[in-house]
Design an enzyme around this catalytic site. Sequence first.
Site, mmCIF file in Angstrom:
data_model
loop_
_atom_site.group_PDB
_atom_site.id
_atom_site.type_symbol
_atom_site.label_atom_id
_atom_site.label_comp_id
_atom_site.label_asym_id
_atom_site.label_seq_id
_atom_site.Cartn_x
_atom_site.Cartn_y
_atom_site.Cartn_z
ATOM 1 C CG ASN A 92 -0.229 -0.097 2.502
ATOM 2 O OD1 ASN A 92 0.442 0.839 2.884
ATOM 3 N ND2 ASN A 92 -0.310 -1.255 3.165
ATOM 4 N NE ARG A 93 -1.674 4.951 -4.259
ATOM 5 C CZ ARG A 93 -0.992 4.997 -5.400
ATOM 6 N NH1 ARG A 93 0.248 5.458 -5.401
ATOM 7 N NH2 ARG A 93 -1.534 4.583 -6.513
#
Length: 395
Positions: A208-209
């Site tokens: 994920n970011r």
Amino acid sequence: MSRSGREILLGVGGGIAAYKSADLVRRLQDSGYLVTVVPTPASLNFVGSATWEALTGRPVQTQVWENVHAVPHISLAENADYIVIAPATADLIARLAQGRADDLLTNIVLASAVPKLIVPAMHPEMWHDRATADNVEVLRNRGFVVMEPDVGRLTGSDVGAGRFPDSGSIISELSAIVGRTSDLLGVKILITAGGTREAIDPVRFIGNRSSGKQGYAIAQAALARGATVRLVSANCDLPIPQGAQVTPVETADQMQDALEEFFEDSDVLVMCAAVADAKPRNLSEMKIKKKDLHSIELVANPDLLATISHNRKAGQIIVGFAAETSNLELHAQNKLDEKGLDMIFVNDVSGGAIFGSDQTHGRFLFKDAPGIEIAPTSKDTLAHELLNQVRNRLS
Ligand code: C5P
């Protein structure tokens, strides 16, 4: 405590870097501090008492057996606002970690509750030795600030970590200590940061970011306020906050192991990391060929926060984070309830906003109080606001 509030007791250990502390004395005086030097007996082989007396204009003692009528270890301890030990040798660090009192300096350290800054200097082998590393950890756990030595040339042809930092770096470290509010002194805070990664094959992963910036900012802020910080760091590419004990992890399972190891002994858990909700059912040992990459069967990861909050002891505070793209308050309220949290910070990450940024905004929800809206601000400021809320809830 002294009347000026700027009395430094400078302990000098028996290493060649002792001569650099002569410059440190001068720079401390330039910065408005009043300095008393207490050298260890061994350090007098490198720099004699006359140098310290001349530089400070104050008498110098190394043993408890001189001026006994004045009970010097107590009077010197009472007069100090801060203790700086520079250079600190491996032996001196070991003696401090053991709580020994075999010269005047170590007596004073034991007799004083003021903030203490340790500036190690030694050969890289000694600095990296397990014994020294363990002793440093003991001291940090007790609230000593132990600087990382510089990396570079040492006596002889050695090169590595162990150089005495320049006087400017030592003074800025001291200024940070002096400026600290220390309202979290001794509080043990466990912080997770970053985003977990779940391997698909040796090349690919589900991730994920999350950059880890918010979790690292909380760690930094907590350290500056005197907390003992354990940072469980998932795939972050950020400088390690000095003084934090860091456990690097990659996957949700590894993060769970770290939480199981450290949560019991923590007063506060701040679960800032973005944990992958699912992982591939099977990890392929070989890189999956493009033509075979149609679908990946997933299995759910455990909810770490929900699991751990059910095993909490009375008084432990648990803080969650939520990244949402719609119905922020509703989702956050459900998470607060379902995961058994004391508070949660929710932000709107629509379009990838906030991830990787130095800025944030959102809303705090609490189990025991109305929510607070946080207008756009830095992640550092949010970190301090979060810690203010934690501090108000610590018993
Ligand atoms: O459920 P959601 O992922 O939105 O909840 C966010 C909060 O829950 C964060 O604090 C995150 O660290 C935590 N979490 C967790 N385990 C998961 C998923 C999220 O601890 N598997």
